[in-house]
Design a protein around this motif. Sequence first.
Motif, short mmCIF file in Angstrom:
data_model
loop_
_atom_site.label_atom_id
_atom_site.label_comp_id
_atom_site.label_asym_id
_atom_site.label_seq_id
_atom_site.Cartn_x
_atom_site.Cartn_y
_atom_site.Cartn_z
N ILE A 83 -6.60 5.18 1.45
CA ILE A 83 -6.13 4.41 0.29
C ILE A 83 -6.64 2.98 0.44
N ASP A 84 -7.33 2.47 -0.59
CA ASP A 84 -7.86 1.11 -0.48
C ASP A 84 -6.78 0.07 -0.80
N SER A 85 -7.14 -1.20 -0.76
CA SER A 85 -6.17 -2.28 -0.92
C SER A 85 -5.60 -2.36 -2.33
N ASN A 86 -6.22 -1.70 -3.31
CA ASN A 86 -5.71 -1.68 -4.68
C ASN A 86 -4.91 -0.41 -4.98
N ASN A 87 -4.57 0.34 -3.95
CA ASN A 87 -3.86 1.61 -4.07
C ASN A 87 -4.68 2.65 -4.82
N ASN A 88 -5.99 2.63 -4.65
CA ASN A 88 -6.89 3.61 -5.25
C ASN A 88 -7.43 4.53 -4.17
N ILE A 89 -7.75 5.75 -4.56
CA ILE A 89 -8.40 6.70 -3.67
C ILE A 89 -9.37 7.54 -4.49
N LEU A 90 -10.53 7.82 -3.92
CA LEU A 90 -11.52 8.67 -4.59
C LEU A 90 -11.09 10.13 -4.50
N SER A 91 -11.39 10.88 -5.53
CA SER A 91 -11.02 12.30 -5.54
C SER A 91 -11.77 13.08 -4.46
N THR A 92 -12.90 12.56 -4.02
CA THR A 92 -13.66 13.24 -2.97
C THR A 92 -12.98 13.11 -1.61
N ARG A 93 -11.97 12.27 -1.50
CA ARG A 93 -11.21 12.10 -0.26
C ARG A 93 -9.95 12.97 -0.22
N ILE A 94 -9.72 13.76 -1.25
CA ILE A 94 -8.52 14.60 -1.31
C ILE A 94 -8.85 15.97 -0.72
N SER A 95 -8.10 16.37 0.30
CA SER A 95 -8.31 17.71 0.85
C SER A 95 -7.44 18.70 0.08
N GLN A 96 -7.92 19.93 0.03
CA GLN A 96 -7.26 20.98 -0.74
C GLN A 96 -7.00 20.52 -2.17
N ALA A 97 -8.00 19.82 -2.73
CA ALA A 97 -7.85 19.24 -4.06
C ALA A 97 -7.77 20.31 -5.13
N ASP A 98 -6.88 20.11 -6.05
CA ASP A 98 -6.74 20.96 -7.24
C ASP A 98 -6.78 20.01 -8.42
N ILE A 99 -7.97 19.85 -8.99
CA ILE A 99 -8.17 18.94 -10.12
C ILE A 99 -8.45 19.80 -11.34
N ILE A 134 0.87 -1.17 0.00
CA ILE A 134 0.00 0.00 0.00
C ILE A 134 0.91 1.23 0.00
N ALA A 135 0.58 2.20 -0.83
CA ALA A 135 1.38 3.42 -0.90
C ALA A 135 1.30 4.17 0.42
N LYS A 136 2.45 4.47 0.99
CA LYS A 136 2.46 5.21 2.25
C LYS A 136 3.72 6.03 2.46
N LYS A 137 4.58 6.07 1.46
CA LYS A 137 5.80 6.86 1.63
C LYS A 137 6.10 7.64 0.35
N VAL A 138 6.98 8.62 0.48
CA VAL A 138 7.35 9.47 -0.65
C VAL A 138 7.93 8.60 -1.76
N GLY A 139 7.45 8.84 -2.98
CA GLY A 139 7.91 8.07 -4.14
C GLY A 139 6.93 6.99 -4.57
N ASP A 140 6.02 6.58 -3.69
CA ASP A 140 5.01 5.58 -4.06
C ASP A 140 3.96 6.22 -4.97
N SER A 141 3.25 5.38 -5.71
CA SER A 141 2.20 5.84 -6.61
C SER A 141 0.83 5.43 -6.11
N VAL A 142 -0.15 6.29 -6.36
CA VAL A 142 -1.53 6.06 -5.98
C VAL A 142 -2.40 6.38 -7.19
N THR A 143 -3.43 5.57 -7.43
CA THR A 143 -4.36 5.86 -8.51
C THR A 143 -5.55 6.62 -7.96
#
Length: 185
Positions: free
Chosen positions: A147-163, A37-46
């Motif tokens: 972050i879910d078990s597939n390394n995915n996160i919904l955009s609605t869970r992002i604070s200070q989101a800039d999409i 699961i992504a949890k450190k700098v350099g990891d990727s998240v979808t």
Amino acid sequence: MRKFKLTLLACCIFCSQANATSLYSEDTYQSLVEDPIAKKVGDSVTVLVVEKSSAATNNQSNNDQSVNVGGKFSTSTREEKGSLGLNFGYNGTDSATRYGKLQAQITVDIIEKDRLGRLRLEGKQKILIDGEEQFISVKGWIRPEHIDSNNNILSTRISQADIEYTGFDNDEPSFFTRFFSWLGF
């Protein structure tokens, strides 16, 4: 034998303690059976971008005004009467409705971890569709537990989101546009 025991006891008493370091390091430890699961700098998240927005406004106005002018003129032989009336009126309705929907999927990198354990995401993607460049970029802060078990996160869970989603037209007609124009459509 007694001499050996005394020597060994003296070594234990007078020698300094041995320094040992742990082979386990929390920062670099990777379990062999745990899902990464992504949890450190350099990891990727979808990021699963699921954004909907809508706005509606209505404006109604009524304006009625009237002006009446009347008069009478008379002489001993003749009597004249006249009147003039003006009415001004306006009834108007104005409404505007806007609806937007964006669904996308983009993989971004973790670029920072703050002292509270939150992770800062940032990434962008360029898509070329039928000769048009389209860009999507995502920035913001997340909590690792979202972050879910597939390394995915919904955009609605992002604070200070800039999409940001933008498209660029290169002013050249696409293949399909030229083809249908050639056919006479």
